[in-house]
Design a protein around this motif. Structure first.
Motif, short mmCIF file in Angstrom:
data_model
loop_
_atom_site.label_atom_id
_atom_site.label_comp_id
_atom_site.label_asym_id
_atom_site.label_seq_id
_atom_site.Cartn_x
_atom_site.Cartn_y
_atom_site.Cartn_z
N CYS A 177 0.85 -1.20 0.00
CA CYS A 177 0.00 0.00 0.00
C CYS A 177 0.88 1.24 0.00
CB CYS A 177 -0.91 -0.01 1.23
SG CYS A 177 -1.90 1.48 1.41
N ILE A 179 0.09 4.16 0.78
CA ILE A 179 -0.30 5.13 1.81
C ILE A 179 0.27 4.74 3.17
CG2 ILE A 179 -2.25 6.15 3.07
CD1 ILE A 179 -3.90 5.92 0.52
N CYS A 180 -0.01 3.50 3.61
CA CYS A 180 0.46 3.08 4.94
C CYS A 180 1.56 2.04 4.87
CB CYS A 180 -0.71 2.53 5.76
SG CYS A 180 -1.42 0.99 5.10
N LYS A 182 1.51 -1.06 4.24
CA LYS A 182 1.18 -2.42 4.62
C LYS A 182 1.34 -3.32 3.39
CE LYS A 182 -2.27 -5.13 7.12
NZ LYS A 182 -3.58 -5.14 7.83
N HIS A 193 -7.96 -3.53 0.82
CA HIS A 193 -7.39 -2.72 1.90
C HIS A 193 -7.39 -1.25 1.54
CE1 HIS A 193 -4.40 -0.97 4.63
NE2 HIS A 193 -3.79 -0.53 3.55
N TYR A 194 -7.09 -0.94 0.29
CA TYR A 194 -6.97 0.45 -0.14
C TYR A 194 -8.27 1.22 0.09
CZ TYR A 194 -4.74 4.18 -2.80
OH TYR A 194 -4.15 5.37 -3.18
N ARG A 195 -9.38 0.50 0.05
CA ARG A 195 -10.68 1.14 0.28
C ARG A 195 -10.86 1.59 1.72
NH1 ARG A 195 -13.06 -3.64 -3.01
NH2 ARG A 195 -12.64 -2.96 -5.14
N THR A 196 -10.04 1.06 2.65
CA THR A 196 -10.12 1.55 4.03
C THR A 196 -9.58 2.97 4.11
OG1 THR A 196 -7.91 0.67 4.63
CG2 THR A 196 -9.81 -0.79 4.93
N HIS A 197 -8.74 3.35 3.14
CA HIS A 197 -8.24 4.74 3.08
C HIS A 197 -9.22 5.64 2.32
CE1 HIS A 197 -4.46 3.42 4.78
NE2 HIS A 197 -4.24 2.58 3.78
N THR A 198 -9.77 5.12 1.25
CA THR A 198 -10.66 5.94 0.40
C THR A 198 -12.11 5.90 0.86
OG1 THR A 198 -11.10 4.11 -1.11
CG2 THR A 198 -9.17 5.47 -1.58
N ASN A 199 -12.42 4.92 1.73
CA ASN A 199 -13.80 4.70 2.21
C ASN A 199 -14.75 4.38 1.06
OD1 ASN A 199 -15.51 4.40 4.45
ND2 ASN A 199 -16.38 6.43 4.17
#
Length: 321
Positions: A177, A179-180, A182, A193-199
């Motif tokens: 990722c 962003i973080c 991971k 997982h990426y959708r946890t950042h973009t919601n």
């Protein structure tokens, strides 16, 4: 001797006899030792096509990759394979511009735009856009699992599943990722997982309009409307709507505890229990009391602690139960 065809003529190739007729378009291969004849309905207009086809009978692989030494019976197969090393993707979709290393993969992808599904299962009539997808699906009915892990001997119905599983032994995590940072062993897990950042929640229930970040979660949720429980325990016959819940339940019979703590080696049947246990070592306390700010490693411990505040009414406690 190299094999090739001319009209109504015969040529010897090694210990096989190859005979071709342009009239009936049949290539016949005969082994003199047992006089068995194999007929394949193939017609060839070029010598090179016959030579390539002939290798399917003899298993001759003349073309070798100079990077990994894998061998192939056809030069075109080597060319397609070589792109796995160069990451070349010369075939592009004219709708979404997604690129592919092989034209056949592009053709299968293109059906996602046309919704064409030319391959149908003769057992359950489910339709598929790619023949390989049908072949993998069909093993659900036959229970065939031809791919085996050479480390733990676990077997799989699809080669892709074996490749993903093998990373659990090598701990390979190729997808990161940005962003973080991971890391993940599968691209699909990175995307989820990426959708946890973009919601982002692209999957919506057509009954109650609830939205989800993953299609698999939507599928499980949908069963709350249909009351479908497709997973049944063969020991106690209890039924489940979610396969993960079924797997956890099944371990109550087998006593299997596949999740182990890397610090103290305590074993657990559920990954969530391991995560909670691990906080003993990290001293992480993500749950905090709104009254006195005391921290807890488990939500249950926080709920129990709230009852020590005698001035807190039942309604307040219900909010945290």
């Amino acid at each position: 001797m190299e094999a090739f065809i001319k009209t109504n003529e015969m040529y010897l190739v090694s210990d096989l006899c190859v005979k071709a007729s342009c009239n009936d378009a049949v290539l016949q291969i005969q082994t003199p030792a047992d006089e068995k004849r194999l007929s394949c309905e193939e017609d060839f207009s070029k010598k090179c096509h016959l030579n390539q086809h002939y290798r399917t009978h003899t298993n001759i692989k003349l073309f070798s990759c100079d990077v990994c030494c894998k061998v192939f019976s056809a030069k075109s197969h080597l060319t397609a394979h070589y792109r796995t090393h160069t990451n070349e993707k010369p075939f592009s979709c004219d709708v979404c511009n997604k690129k592919y290393a092989q034209k056949s993969n592009l053709n299968v992808h293109y059906r996602t735009h046309t919704n064409e599904k030319p391959y149908s299962c003769d057992v359950c009539h489910k339709e598929f856009s790619g023949k390989s997808h049908l072949n993998v699906h069909y093993r659900i009915h036959t229970n065939e699992k031809p791919y085996s892990c050479d480390v733990c001997r676990k077997v799989f119905s699809a080669k892709s599943n074996l490749i993903v599983h093998y990373r659990s032994h090598t701990n390979e995590k190729s997808y990161c990722c940005d962003i973080c940072h991971k890391e993940f062993s599968q691209r699909i897990h990175l995307n989820e997982h990426y959708r946890t950042h973009t919601n982002e929640k692209p999957y919506s229930c057509d009954v109650c309009c609830k939205e989800f970040s993953r299609k698999s979660i939507l599928n499980v949720h949908y069963r709350t409307h249909t009351n479908e429980k497709p997973y049944s325990c063969d020991v106690c016959h209890k039924e489940f709507s979610d396969k993960s819940h079924f797997n956890v339940h099944y371990r109550t019979h087998t006593k299997e505890k596949p999740h182990s703590c890397a610090v103290c080696h305590a074993a657990f049947s559920q990954k969530s229990n391991l995560s909670v246990h691990y906080r003993i070592h990290t001293d992480e306390k993500p749950y905090s009391c709104n009254v006195c700010s005391k921290g807890f490693s488990q939500r249950g411990s926080l709920n129990q602690h709230y009852q020590t505040h005698t001035n807190v009414g039942p309604y307040f406690l219900d909010l945290y139960s």
